[in-house]
Design a protein around this motif. Structure first.
Motif, PDB file in Angstrom:
ATOM      1  N   ILE A  51       0.833  -1.198   0.000  1.00 49.90           N
ATOM      2  CA  ILE A  51       0.000   0.000   0.000  1.00 49.90           C
ATOM      3  C   ILE A  51       0.868   1.248   0.000  1.00 49.90           C
ATOM      4  O   ILE A  51       0.631   2.196  -0.765  1.00 49.90           O
ATOM      5  N   ASP A  52       1.899   1.257   0.844  1.00 45.88           N
ATOM      6  CA  ASP A  52       2.813   2.405   0.900  1.00 45.88           C
ATOM      7  C   ASP A  52       3.485   2.628  -0.452  1.00 45.88           C
ATOM      8  O   ASP A  52       3.688   3.777  -0.875  1.00 45.88           O
ATOM      9  N   PHE A  53       3.829   1.536  -1.133  1.00 46.27           N
ATOM     10  CA  PHE A  53       4.472   1.634  -2.442  1.00 46.27           C
ATOM     11  C   PHE A  53       3.571   2.365  -3.431  1.00 46.27           C
ATOM     12  O   PHE A  53       4.005   3.276  -4.145  1.00 46.27           O
ATOM     13  N   LEU A  54       2.306   1.977  -3.474  1.00 54.34           N
ATOM     14  CA  LEU A  54       1.368   2.615  -4.394  1.00 54.34           C
ATOM     15  C   LEU A  54       1.146   4.077  -4.022  1.00 54.34           C
ATOM     16  O   LEU A  54       1.090   4.949  -4.900  1.00 54.34           O
ATOM     17  N   MET A  55       1.054   4.351  -2.734  1.00 54.61           N
ATOM     18  CA  MET A  55       0.855   5.732  -2.295  1.00 54.61           C
ATOM     19  C   MET A  55       2.083   6.587  -2.602  1.00 54.61           C
ATOM     20  O   MET A  55       1.955   7.746  -3.004  1.00 54.61           O
ATOM     21  N   ASN A  56       3.276   6.015  -2.417  1.00 51.90           N
ATOM     22  CA  ASN A  56       4.511   6.771  -2.658  1.00 51.90           C
ATOM     23  C   ASN A  56       4.744   7.056  -4.134  1.00 51.90           C
ATOM     24  O   ASN A  56       5.500   7.976  -4.484  1.00 51.90           O
ATOM     25  N   ASN A  57       4.123   6.253  -5.012  1.00 49.92           N
ATOM     26  CA  ASN A  57       4.271   6.455  -6.455  1.00 49.92           C
ATOM     27  C   ASN A  57       3.036   7.090  -7.088  1.00 49.92           C
ATOM     28  O   ASN A  57       2.893   7.104  -8.310  1.00 49.92           O
ATOM     29  N   LEU A  58       2.179   7.627  -6.235  1.00 45.65           N
ATOM     30  CA  LEU A  58       0.951   8.253  -6.689  1.00 45.65           C
ATOM     31  C   LEU A  58       1.251   9.560  -7.433  1.00 45.65           C
ATOM     32  O   LEU A  58       2.022  10.398  -6.958  1.00 45.65           O
ATOM     33  N   ASN A  59       0.676   9.689  -8.613  1.00 48.65           N
ATOM     34  CA  ASN A  59       0.805  10.926  -9.404  1.00 48.65           C
ATOM     35  C   ASN A  59       2.262  11.320  -9.646  1.00 48.65           C
ATOM     36  O   ASN A  59       2.602  12.509  -9.645  1.00 48.65           O
ATOM     37  N   ASN A  68      -2.760   6.686 -10.013  1.00 48.41           N
ATOM     38  CA  ASN A  68      -3.454   7.809  -9.388  1.00 48.41           C
ATOM     39  C   ASN A  68      -4.709   7.302  -8.678  1.00 48.41           C
ATOM     40  O   ASN A  68      -4.988   6.098  -8.669  1.00 48.41           O
ATOM     41  N   GLU A  69      -5.454   8.233  -8.072  1.00 46.30           N
ATOM     42  CA  GLU A  69      -6.627   7.856  -7.281  1.00 46.30           C
ATOM     43  C   GLU A  69      -7.706   7.180  -8.120  1.00 46.30           C
ATOM     44  O   GLU A  69      -8.575   6.492  -7.594  1.00 46.30           O
ATOM     45  N   LYS A  70      -7.649   7.378  -9.443  1.00 39.89           N
ATOM     46  CA  LYS A  70      -8.652   6.788 -10.330  1.00 39.89           C
ATOM     47  C   LYS A  70      -8.169   5.495 -10.998  1.00 39.89           C
ATOM     48  O   LYS A  70      -8.877   4.948 -11.855  1.00 39.89           O
ATOM     49  N   SER A  71      -6.993   5.027 -10.618  1.00 38.54           N
ATOM     50  CA  SER A  71      -6.453   3.791 -11.199  1.00 38.54           C
ATOM     51  C   SER A  71      -7.380   2.618 -10.901  1.00 38.54           C
ATOM     52  O   SER A  71      -7.786   2.402  -9.755  1.00 38.54           O
ATOM     53  N   THR A  72      -7.700   1.860 -11.939  1.00 38.24           N
ATOM     54  CA  THR A  72      -8.495   0.649 -11.737  1.00 38.24           C
ATOM     55  C   THR A  72      -7.580  -0.464 -11.256  1.00 38.24           C
ATOM     56  O   THR A  72      -6.406  -0.527 -11.620  1.00 38.24           O
ATOM     57  N   MET A  73      -8.128  -1.354 -10.418  1.00 31.32           N
ATOM     58  CA  MET A  73      -7.315  -2.413  -9.816  1.00 31.32           C
ATOM     59  C   MET A  73      -8.017  -3.757  -9.872  1.00 31.32           C
ATOM     60  O   MET A  73      -9.244  -3.832  -9.777  1.00 31.32           O
ATOM     61  N   ILE A  74      -7.209  -4.806  -9.989  1.00 29.95           N
ATOM     62  CA  ILE A  74      -7.710  -6.170  -9.831  1.00 29.95           C
ATOM     63  C   ILE A  74      -6.762  -6.905  -8.901  1.00 29.95           C
ATOM     64  O   ILE A  74      -5.542  -6.814  -9.044  1.00 29.95           O
ATOM     65  N   ASP A  75      -7.331  -7.590  -7.926  1.00 29.14           N
ATOM     66  CA  ASP A  75      -6.561  -8.357  -6.942  1.00 29.14           C
ATOM     67  C   ASP A  75      -6.754  -9.838  -7.244  1.00 29.14           C
ATOM     68  O   ASP A  75      -7.854 -10.374  -7.073  1.00 29.14           O
ATOM     69  N   LEU A  76      -5.685 -10.493  -7.698  1.00 26.59           N
ATOM     70  CA  LEU A  76      -5.759 -11.905  -8.066  1.00 26.59           C
ATOM     71  C   LEU A  76      -5.580 -12.769  -6.825  1.00 26.59           C
ATOM     72  O   LEU A  76      -4.593 -12.645  -6.105  1.00 26.59           O
ATOM     73  N   GLN A 141      -9.048  -4.810 -18.893  1.00 20.08           N
ATOM     74  CA  GLN A 141      -7.698  -4.436 -18.492  1.00 20.08           C
ATOM     75  C   GLN A 141      -7.737  -3.427 -17.352  1.00 20.08           C
ATOM     76  O   GLN A 141      -8.673  -2.634 -17.222  1.00 20.08           O
ATOM     77  N   PHE A 142      -6.672  -3.469 -16.536  1.00 20.76           N
ATOM     78  CA  PHE A 142      -6.612  -2.664 -15.329  1.00 20.76           C
ATOM     79  C   PHE A 142      -5.287  -1.906 -15.258  1.00 20.76           C
ATOM     80  O   PHE A 142      -4.275  -2.351 -15.798  1.00 20.76           O
ATOM     81  N   ASP A 143      -5.334  -0.777 -14.549  1.00 24.43           N
ATOM     82  CA  ASP A 143      -4.114   0.008 -14.354  1.00 24.43           C
ATOM     83  C   ASP A 143      -3.155  -0.675 -13.388  1.00 24.43           C
ATOM     84  O   ASP A 143      -1.939  -0.584 -13.529  1.00 24.43           O
ATOM     85  N   ILE A 144      -3.723  -1.357 -12.400  1.00 26.45           N
ATOM     86  CA  ILE A 144      -2.915  -2.011 -11.368  1.00 26.45           C
ATOM     87  C   ILE A 144      -3.408  -3.439 -11.175  1.00 26.45           C
ATOM     88  O   ILE A 144      -4.609  -3.673 -10.990  1.00 26.45           O
TER      89      ILE A 144
END
Length: 236
Positions: A51-59, A68-76, A141-144
């Motif tokens: 989570i910190d990794f994604l937040m630290n690389n935000l925007n 970014n805050e609008k990135s779509t995500m899928i958790d496998l 397809q997803f951003d993350i």
């Protein structure tokens, strides 16, 4: 040379094991709504580090990888959905977040948690049962793309596909299909070393290492290593 990415078959790689596991977790939750189940790799703070990794690389405008805050995500292999719920609490509330699992009991459990604990997230988060290796599976397809121990588990299944390919061999093809250009595939593993994980994911030539997350290093017999690794990949 021996292929160290090939793991021995285990019950931890079977659908029945996880159906039984999440059925029990669901029963516990029904008795105690405060018990939302186990957080995998909690002793290594892996989820927090992801989570910190994604937040630290935000925007980050200096990178071609778009988060970014609008990135779509899928958790496998979403399990109880804990990772998605925590990301939602951190502010990823403007996007589509999908958790998939091949265990029906996992999906039922995570939906119960969504309904009872995270009602405000119902417009953002969804959970679905899926066989990610089925050619007909097409979630878009997803951003993350997220994986917290899922490759570890399914690599123990012993399943093989055409041309005697293993789950580990085929897995990168799944990621390529669902990851948007310049997207981020973030994966945590305890069964593969960082070098093995990079070799596995980059093998097809369509994904490349972007960044890694650092964990405490131990030394034994003059060899340094870590009990866990997290790597971020993007498209070539």
């Amino acid at each position: 040379m021996e292929d160290t990415t090939k793991l021995n078959k285990s019950k931890l790689g079977t659908k029945q094991y996880w159906d039984d596991f999440y059925n029990k977790e669901k029963e516990n939750f029904n008795e105690n709504p405060d018990d939302t189940g186990e957080c995998w790799f909690n002793d290594s703070d892996a989820e927090e580090k992801m989570i910190d990794f994604l937040m630290n690389n935000l925007n980050d405008t200096t990178s071609s990888v778009l988060i970014n805050e609008k990135s779509t995500m899928i958790d496998l292999g979403t399990g109880n959905g804990h990772l998605l719920f925590q990301l939602w609490e951190e502010g990823f509330k403007q996007n589509k977040m999908l958790g998939v699992d091949y265990s029906e009991q996992s999906v039922l459990f995570s939906k119960d948690i969504l309904e009872e604990v995270y009602k405000d997230a119902k417009d953002t988060i969804d959970f679905k049962h899926a066989d990610i290796f089925n050619d007909s599976w097409n979630p878009g397809q997803f951003d993350i793309v997220l994986d917290k121990g899922t490759l570890d588990a399914i690599a123990l299944s012993g399943l093989t596909f055409s041309n005697n390919q293993t789950v580990v061999d085929v897995y990168p093809n799944v990621i390529e299909k669902i990851l948007k250009p310049n997207g981020c595939f973030l994966i945590t593993s305890c069964n593969f070393t960082e070098q093995e994980l990079i070799k596995t994911i980059e093998k097809s030539g369509h994904l490349k290492l972007w960044k890694t997350i650092k964990y405490p290093v131990f030394e034994f017999g003059g060899i340094k290593g870590s009990t866990i690794c997290t790597c971020a990949f993007t498209t070539v």
